[in-house]
Scaffold this motif. Sequence first.
Motif, PDB file in Angstrom:
ATOM      1  N   LYS A  46       0.983  -1.076  -0.034  1.00 35.86           N
ATOM      2  CA  LYS A  46      -0.063  -0.056   0.131  1.00 35.86           C
ATOM      3  C   LYS A  46       1.006   1.338   0.074  1.00 35.86           C
ATOM      4  N   SER A  47       0.252   2.378  -0.015  1.00 35.88           N
ATOM      5  CA  SER A  47       0.833   3.638   0.274  1.00 35.88           C
ATOM      6  C   SER A  47       1.724   3.719   1.469  1.00 35.88           C
ATOM      7  N   PRO A  48       3.036   4.245   1.310  1.00 31.49           N
ATOM      8  CA  PRO A  48       3.932   4.567   2.329  1.00 31.49           C
ATOM      9  C   PRO A  48       3.062   5.256   3.686  1.00 31.49           C
ATOM     10  N   ARG A  49       3.742   5.042   4.646  1.00 35.13           N
ATOM     11  CA  ARG A  49       3.163   5.726   5.943  1.00 35.13           C
ATOM     12  C   ARG A  49       3.894   6.595   6.752  1.00 35.13           C
ATOM     13  N   ILE A  50       3.565   7.551   7.486  1.00 35.39           N
ATOM     14  CA  ILE A  50       4.193   8.138   8.347  1.00 35.39           C
ATOM     15  C   ILE A  50       4.411   7.823   9.778  1.00 35.39           C
ATOM     16  N   VAL A  51       5.555   7.541  10.288  1.00 35.72           N
ATOM     17  CA  VAL A  51       5.638   7.133  11.619  1.00 35.72           C
ATOM     18  C   VAL A  51       6.516   8.175  12.364  1.00 35.72           C
ATOM     19  N   LEU A  52       6.149   8.097  13.704  1.00 33.45           N
ATOM     20  CA  LEU A  52       6.875   8.941  14.810  1.00 33.45           C
ATOM     21  C   LEU A  52       7.782   8.111  15.233  1.00 33.45           C
ATOM     22  N   LYS A  53       9.030   8.612  15.623  1.00 30.88           N
ATOM     23  CA  LYS A  53      10.069   7.624  16.141  1.00 30.88           C
ATOM     24  C   LYS A  53      10.550   8.363  17.211  1.00 30.88           C
TER      25      LYS A  53
END
Length: 149
Positions: A46-53
């Motif tokens: 699927k579409s890439p995701r944004i993650v907070l690290k």
Amino acid sequence: YCGLLFRHEGWPLCIHEKIVVQLASIDWRILKPGDFYLQVVPYLKKSPRIVLKCLAKDKHNVEEVVIPEVSYTSIFTLEWLSTINGERMGIALENCLLTTDDKIFRVPWDKVVNPEFINKPKTPQLSEAFVNGVCTSPVPQENLKSDLE
């Protein structure tokens, strides 16, 4: 931001040469309590995701928080980080790590989410139309020339 020109045209993905949304992981040893960064990561087919690290509670691992797609439009606000902090335990996140080719910058979130403009903010004129908070009126040509000079 109707009628305004960003001082750093890449905002919010970058601020001048400093990258805000990372394409690769940052070495976890650089993270301090209260630090975080945003990264685009692949997600299945699927579409890439944004993650907070950020630094995990044990201070030896990285905690990843997947940002729901519905909140993408509000990521670059103080309220968004307040919501994230309200949902987690431990030290509040406050500094976003920005990168260049060879340096990492620890920047308070309120500095990231408040972009600088070439011209001073103005009150919208009655003739300017807004649709869902987005300006639909073109910026007059003479305003663009004076700002570029």
